[in-house]
Write a protein that holds these residues in place. Structure first.
Motif, PDB file in Angstrom:
ATOM      1  N   TYR A  68       0.850  -1.192   0.000  1.00  0.00           N
ATOM      2  CA  TYR A  68       0.000   0.000   0.000  1.00  0.00           C
ATOM      3  C   TYR A  68       0.878   1.231   0.000  1.00  0.00           C
ATOM      4  O   TYR A  68       1.994   1.208   0.512  1.00  0.00           O
ATOM      5  CB  TYR A  68      -0.895   0.044   1.254  1.00  0.00           C
ATOM      6  N   ILE A  86      -3.479   3.745  -1.733  1.00  0.00           N
ATOM      7  CA  ILE A  86      -3.390   3.150  -3.060  1.00  0.00           C
ATOM      8  C   ILE A  86      -2.855   1.725  -2.924  1.00  0.00           C
ATOM      9  O   ILE A  86      -1.875   1.488  -2.211  1.00  0.00           O
ATOM     10  CB  ILE A  86      -2.484   4.003  -3.962  1.00  0.00           C
ATOM     11  N   GLY A  87      -3.500   0.793  -3.597  1.00  0.00           N
ATOM     12  CA  GLY A  87      -3.110  -0.613  -3.535  1.00  0.00           C
ATOM     13  C   GLY A  87      -1.936  -0.941  -4.434  1.00  0.00           C
ATOM     14  O   GLY A  87      -1.428  -0.088  -5.165  1.00  0.00           O
ATOM     15  N   ASN A  89      -1.714  -2.580  -7.193  1.00  0.00           N
ATOM     16  CA  ASN A  89      -1.938  -2.413  -8.628  1.00  0.00           C
ATOM     17  C   ASN A  89      -2.191  -0.964  -9.037  1.00  0.00           C
ATOM     18  O   ASN A  89      -2.522  -0.695 -10.179  1.00  0.00           O
ATOM     19  CB  ASN A  89      -3.096  -3.293  -9.082  1.00  0.00           C
ATOM     20  N   GLY A  90      -2.075  -0.017  -8.104  1.00  0.00           N
ATOM     21  CA  GLY A  90      -2.288   1.390  -8.420  1.00  0.00           C
ATOM     22  C   GLY A  90      -3.714   1.862  -8.231  1.00  0.00           C
ATOM     23  O   GLY A  90      -4.025   3.020  -8.472  1.00  0.00           O
ATOM     24  N   GLN A  91      -4.590   0.958  -7.812  1.00  0.00           N
ATOM     25  CA  GLN A  91      -5.992   1.320  -7.609  1.00  0.00           C
ATOM     26  C   GLN A  91      -6.138   2.143  -6.328  1.00  0.00           C
ATOM     27  O   GLN A  91      -5.593   1.789  -5.279  1.00  0.00           O
ATOM     28  CB  GLN A  91      -6.842   0.063  -7.500  1.00  0.00           C
ATOM     29  N   VAL A  92      -6.887   3.250  -6.421  1.00  0.00           N
ATOM     30  CA  VAL A  92      -7.152   4.077  -5.248  1.00  0.00           C
ATOM     31  C   VAL A  92      -8.208   3.363  -4.410  1.00  0.00           C
ATOM     32  O   VAL A  92      -9.340   3.162  -4.850  1.00  0.00           O
ATOM     33  CB  VAL A  92      -7.640   5.493  -5.643  1.00  0.00           C
ATOM     34  N   LEU A  93      -7.835   2.930  -3.202  1.00  0.00           N
ATOM     35  CA  LEU A  93      -8.758   2.215  -2.324  1.00  0.00           C
ATOM     36  C   LEU A  93      -9.656   3.181  -1.564  1.00  0.00           C
ATOM     37  O   LEU A  93     -10.803   2.876  -1.289  1.00  0.00           O
ATOM     38  CB  LEU A  93      -7.984   1.340  -1.340  1.00  0.00           C
ATOM     39  N   ARG A  94      -9.114   4.335  -1.207  1.00  0.00           N
ATOM     40  CA  ARG A  94      -9.915   5.359  -0.544  1.00  0.00           C
ATOM     41  C   ARG A  94      -9.182   6.689  -0.653  1.00  0.00           C
ATOM     42  O   ARG A  94      -7.977   6.750  -0.587  1.00  0.00           O
ATOM     43  CB  ARG A  94     -10.157   5.023   0.914  1.00  0.00           C
ATOM     44  N   ARG A  95      -9.948   7.756  -0.802  1.00  0.00           N
ATOM     45  CA  ARG A  95      -9.410   9.114  -0.880  1.00  0.00           C
ATOM     46  C   ARG A  95     -10.297  10.001  -0.026  1.00  0.00           C
ATOM     47  O   ARG A  95     -11.496   9.764   0.067  1.00  0.00           O
ATOM     48  CB  ARG A  95      -9.419   9.597  -2.330  1.00  0.00           C
TER      49      ARG A  95
END
Length: 115
Positions: A68, A86-87, A89-95
């Motif tokens: 992360y 950000i995980g 794989n580059g995915q935003v998990l929370r902002r």
């Protein structure tokens, strides 16, 4: 022996900008980090302070890609919030605007790890 004098900054020059985590922000992040280490989930971390973003990277093992990234981007303060998780794989998990609420996405994983 010659002494090196640091460059002088005139009032019209700005020092190179760098985004960093404040002590209170690091306290919140390191509290979560310590709990995840105790649960055996995380083992290492790295901090990067760059021009537009400060990044706290979390690793399961040293010398691998981070599990992360906790990012602080002040330019997004008035938009979707300056904090993000950000995980791998580059995915935003929370902002969001509040660091503690953004980190809750990782605390859920702590609850699962302890069960």
């Amino acid at each position: 022996m010659t002494m090196h004098t640091p460059p002088q900054i005139t009032p019209f020059e700005r020092p190179p900008e760098q985004v960093a985590f404040h002590r209170t922000e690091l306290s919140v992040i390191l509290s979560l980090y310590g709990r995840m280490v105790a649960a055996g989930e995380w083992r290492d971390y790295g901090i990067s302070c760059l021009r537009e973003v400060a990044v706290f990277s979390v690793f399961r093992r040293t010398a691998e890609i981070p599990l992360y990234r906790i990012e602080k981007r002040p330019k997004l303060r008035n938009k979707q919030g300056m904090y993000a998780v950000i995980g791998t794989n580059g995915q935003v998990l929370r902002r969001g605007h509040d660091l503690k609420s953004v980190l809750r996405v990782l605390e859920r994983k702590l609850i699962r790890a302890v069960e």
